[in-house]
Design an enzyme around this catalytic site. Sequence first.
Site, PDB file in Angstrom:
ATOM      1  N   HIS A  90       0.991  -1.227   0.028  1.00 22.81           N
ATOM      2  CA  HIS A  90       0.067  -0.014  -0.100  1.00 22.81           C
ATOM      3  C   HIS A  90       0.971   1.247  -0.166  1.00 22.81           C
ATOM      4  O   HIS A  90       2.252   1.374   0.229  1.00 22.81           O
ATOM      5  CB  HIS A  90      -0.929  -0.010   1.162  1.00 22.81           C
ATOM      6  CG  HIS A  90      -0.333   0.164   2.407  1.00 22.81           C
ATOM      7  ND1 HIS A  90       0.056   1.239   3.165  1.00 22.81           N
ATOM      8  CD2 HIS A  90      -0.142  -0.818   3.579  1.00 22.81           C
ATOM      9  CE1 HIS A  90       0.661   1.055   4.166  1.00 22.81           C
ATOM     10  NE2 HIS A  90       0.619  -0.401   4.441  1.00 22.81           N
TER      11      HIS A  90
ATOM     12  N   CYS B 143       3.193  -5.041   6.515  1.00 17.58           N
ATOM     13  CA  CYS B 143       2.658  -4.616   5.029  1.00 17.58           C
ATOM     14  C   CYS B 143       3.848  -4.102   4.534  1.00 17.58           C
ATOM     15  O   CYS B 143       4.765  -3.652   5.112  1.00 17.58           O
ATOM     16  CB  CYS B 143       1.696  -3.365   5.209  1.00 17.58           C
ATOM     17  SG  CYS B 143       0.105  -4.019   5.771  1.00 17.58           S
TER      18      CYS B 143
END
Length: 197
Positions: free
Chosen positions: A156, A172
């Site tokens: 992301h 992440c």
Amino acid sequence: MNRFYFIVVAVMAGVFALTAQAAPRYGYFDHSTNTWVTPKYHPGGPSPIKRKRVRYDGPYPAGTIIIDTSERRLYHVLPGGKAMKYGVGVGKDGFQWAGTHRISRKAEWPSWTPPAQMRARERAKGRILPAYMPGGPNNPMGARAMYIGSTLYRIHGTTEPWTIGSAVSSGCIRLANEDVIHLYNSVTVGSKVIVKR
């Protein structure tokens, strides 16, 4: 005349109120075109590590995403023995992982629902995270997200481009917003993701 003026003002106020209610949370009103504009990416700045096209002679076919967490780089394999190389932020100590998955979903300006474990960890440090945060330029998920299989992890964007090249996340993989948009436009749901330590 005064009554006509009052009616015009009331109608204009009503139109403005309706327009304001319909406005996206992460846009701005452009008075020159009388429209709401959604920014392409958060103006937080570019990645300190410029993306570049490099030679690739590895075993994976075009379309594969390879994340080398020790190098803190993401490679998107292209046809013709090339790859696009991006700087990334990766999981900090205790949050590193490896595996092979596929992109299961893509989202523009994704919302953020921090897992209960993350909220508890941050609460212990005196920081209260929201249970849910709508998408937008102030959202830590940034401009785009690509969900990795059924894991809690995503590739992301970020509102903190200066963290690219560091081990800072809870697992992440983060890119600067302009880079995550570039990658997002090049990959499809089902693309293979290989995370290496």
